[in-house]
Write a protein that holds these residues in place. Structure first.
Motif, PDB file in Angstrom:
ATOM      1  N   THR A  41       0.813  -1.214   0.000  1.00  0.00           N
ATOM      2  CA  THR A  41       0.000   0.000   0.000  1.00  0.00           C
ATOM      3  C   THR A  41       0.845   1.263   0.000  1.00  0.00           C
ATOM      4  N   ARG A  42       2.109   1.159   0.365  1.00  0.00           N
ATOM      5  CA  ARG A  42       3.034   2.286   0.392  1.00  0.00           C
ATOM      6  C   ARG A  42       4.445   1.744   0.138  1.00  0.00           C
ATOM      7  N   ILE A  43       5.353   2.643  -0.162  1.00  0.00           N
ATOM      8  CA  ILE A  43       6.764   2.308  -0.291  1.00  0.00           C
ATOM      9  C   ILE A  43       7.536   3.184   0.691  1.00  0.00           C
ATOM     10  N   LEU A  44       8.377   2.558   1.510  1.00  0.00           N
ATOM     11  CA  LEU A  44       9.273   3.288   2.395  1.00  0.00           C
ATOM     12  C   LEU A  44      10.590   3.445   1.649  1.00  0.00           C
ATOM     13  N   ALA A  45      11.007   4.683   1.437  1.00  0.00           N
ATOM     14  CA  ALA A  45      12.241   4.976   0.695  1.00  0.00           C
ATOM     15  C   ALA A  45      13.245   5.587   1.660  1.00  0.00           C
ATOM     16  N   GLY A 112      19.603  12.363  -7.292  1.00  0.00           N
ATOM     17  CA  GLY A 112      19.651  11.071  -7.967  1.00  0.00           C
ATOM     18  C   GLY A 112      20.336  11.173  -9.311  1.00  0.00           C
ATOM     19  N   GLN A 113      20.022  12.232 -10.061  1.00  0.00           N
ATOM     20  CA  GLN A 113      20.647  12.432 -11.372  1.00  0.00           C
ATOM     21  C   GLN A 113      22.150  12.675 -11.238  1.00  0.00           C
ATOM     22  N   ALA A 114      22.543  13.310 -10.127  1.00  0.00           N
ATOM     23  CA  ALA A 114      23.966  13.584  -9.889  1.00  0.00           C
ATOM     24  C   ALA A 114      24.672  12.401  -9.220  1.00  0.00           C
ATOM     25  N   HIS A 115      23.937  11.315  -8.985  1.00  0.00           N
ATOM     26  CA  HIS A 115      24.480  10.121  -8.322  1.00  0.00           C
ATOM     27  C   HIS A 115      25.036  10.441  -6.938  1.00  0.00           C
ATOM     28  N   LEU A 116      24.357  11.358  -6.238  1.00  0.00           N
ATOM     29  CA  LEU A 116      24.781  11.744  -4.895  1.00  0.00           C
ATOM     30  C   LEU A 116      23.891  11.152  -3.809  1.00  0.00           C
ATOM     31  N   MET A 117      22.780  10.519  -4.203  1.00  0.00           N
ATOM     32  CA  MET A 117      21.898   9.880  -3.222  1.00  0.00           C
ATOM     33  C   MET A 117      21.390   8.573  -3.809  1.00  0.00           C
ATOM     34  N   SER A 118      21.361   7.564  -2.960  1.00  0.00           N
ATOM     35  CA  SER A 118      20.787   6.278  -3.364  1.00  0.00           C
ATOM     36  C   SER A 118      19.684   5.918  -2.374  1.00  0.00           C
ATOM     37  N   PHE A 119      18.717   5.136  -2.840  1.00  0.00           N
ATOM     38  CA  PHE A 119      17.555   4.780  -2.030  1.00  0.00           C
ATOM     39  C   PHE A 119      17.428   3.277  -1.872  1.00  0.00           C
ATOM     40  N   GLU A 120      17.069   2.885  -0.667  1.00  0.00           N
ATOM     41  CA  GLU A 120      16.622   1.528  -0.389  1.00  0.00           C
ATOM     42  C   GLU A 120      15.099   1.620  -0.337  1.00  0.00           C
ATOM     43  N   LEU A 121      14.422   0.786  -1.115  1.00  0.00           N
ATOM     44  CA  LEU A 121      12.960   0.824  -1.181  1.00  0.00           C
ATOM     45  C   LEU A 121      12.382  -0.416  -0.519  1.00  0.00           C
ATOM     46  N   LEU A 122      11.459  -0.185   0.417  1.00  0.00           N
ATOM     47  CA  LEU A 122      10.834  -1.279   1.142  1.00  0.00           C
ATOM     48  C   LEU A 122       9.316  -1.204   0.962  1.00  0.00           C
ATOM     49  N   PRO A 123       8.708  -2.210   0.324  1.00  0.00           N
ATOM     50  CA  PRO A 123       7.253  -2.221   0.190  1.00  0.00           C
ATOM     51  C   PRO A 123       6.608  -2.383   1.572  1.00  0.00           C
ATOM     52  N   LEU A 124       5.546  -1.638   1.819  1.00  0.00           N
ATOM     53  CA  LEU A 124       4.805  -1.706   3.079  1.00  0.00           C
ATOM     54  C   LEU A 124       3.377  -2.139   2.790  1.00  0.00           C
ATOM     55  N   GLY A 125       2.757  -2.775   3.767  1.00  0.00           N
ATOM     56  CA  GLY A 125       1.368  -3.184   3.632  1.00  0.00           C
ATOM     57  C   GLY A 125       0.718  -3.276   4.998  1.00  0.00           C
ATOM     58  N   PRO A 126      -0.552  -3.606   5.017  1.00  0.00           N
ATOM     59  CA  PRO A 126      -1.259  -3.734   6.282  1.00  0.00           C
ATOM     60  C   PRO A 126      -0.583  -4.785   7.170  1.00  0.00           C
TER      61      PRO A 126
END
Length: 151
Positions: A41-45, A112-126
């Protein structure tokens, strides 16, 4: 802070309920059925600034990053945002159910375009254990005993 306490209470109750339900089994070799999938239902970035980021370059990009992030918030794509206390970076709760689309959106931001930040993405749900509460019925069907998918 008062909003976190009910969430933690619900989590604790759900986990205790599941633990007690499994503890009632008379057979030690019982294999629990496969848990139905919980819908995303959401993504934690969780975004982290690159360790080798040049501070001057970072400061030059930050105003544009802030403007573009505010636009995503105003468009309803970012629900919540926080700064990390333990390291340089941010946490976003995204109104997205698709991790690939969320990744693409975040990579288009200036850092992100400058490659200065990276993200870990975690799917969230009920909170799935809450489905075990008496009187709770899912609107999604589950095939009993087969480990069916409830989506």
């Amino acid at each position: 802070m008062s909003l976190r306490i009910p969430s933690l209470s619900i989590l604790a109750c759900g986990l205790l309920l599941c633990a007690s339900a499994w503890g009632q089994s008379p057979s030690e070799d019982r294999i629990p059925p496969a848990a139905p999938l919980t819908p995303t239902t959401r993504i934690l970035a969780i975004g982290t600034i690159a360790e080798d980021a040049n501070p001057a370059r970072l400061l030059a990009i930050l105003p544009d990053e802030a403007r573009e992030t505010v636009k995503l918030y105003l468009e309803g794509k970012i629900d919540q945002w926080y700064s990390l206390q333990s390291r340089r970076g941010v946490v976003f709760v995204l109104n997205s159910t698709d991790a690939a689309a969320a990744h693409d959106m975040l990579e288009k931001l200036p850092l992100g375009q400058a490659h200065l930040m990276s993200f870990e993405l975690l799917p969230l749900g009920p909170l799935h254990p809450l489905r075990q509460l008496p009187g709770i019925r899912s609107t999604q069907s589950v095939t009993a005993g087969t480990g069916g998918d409830d989506r």
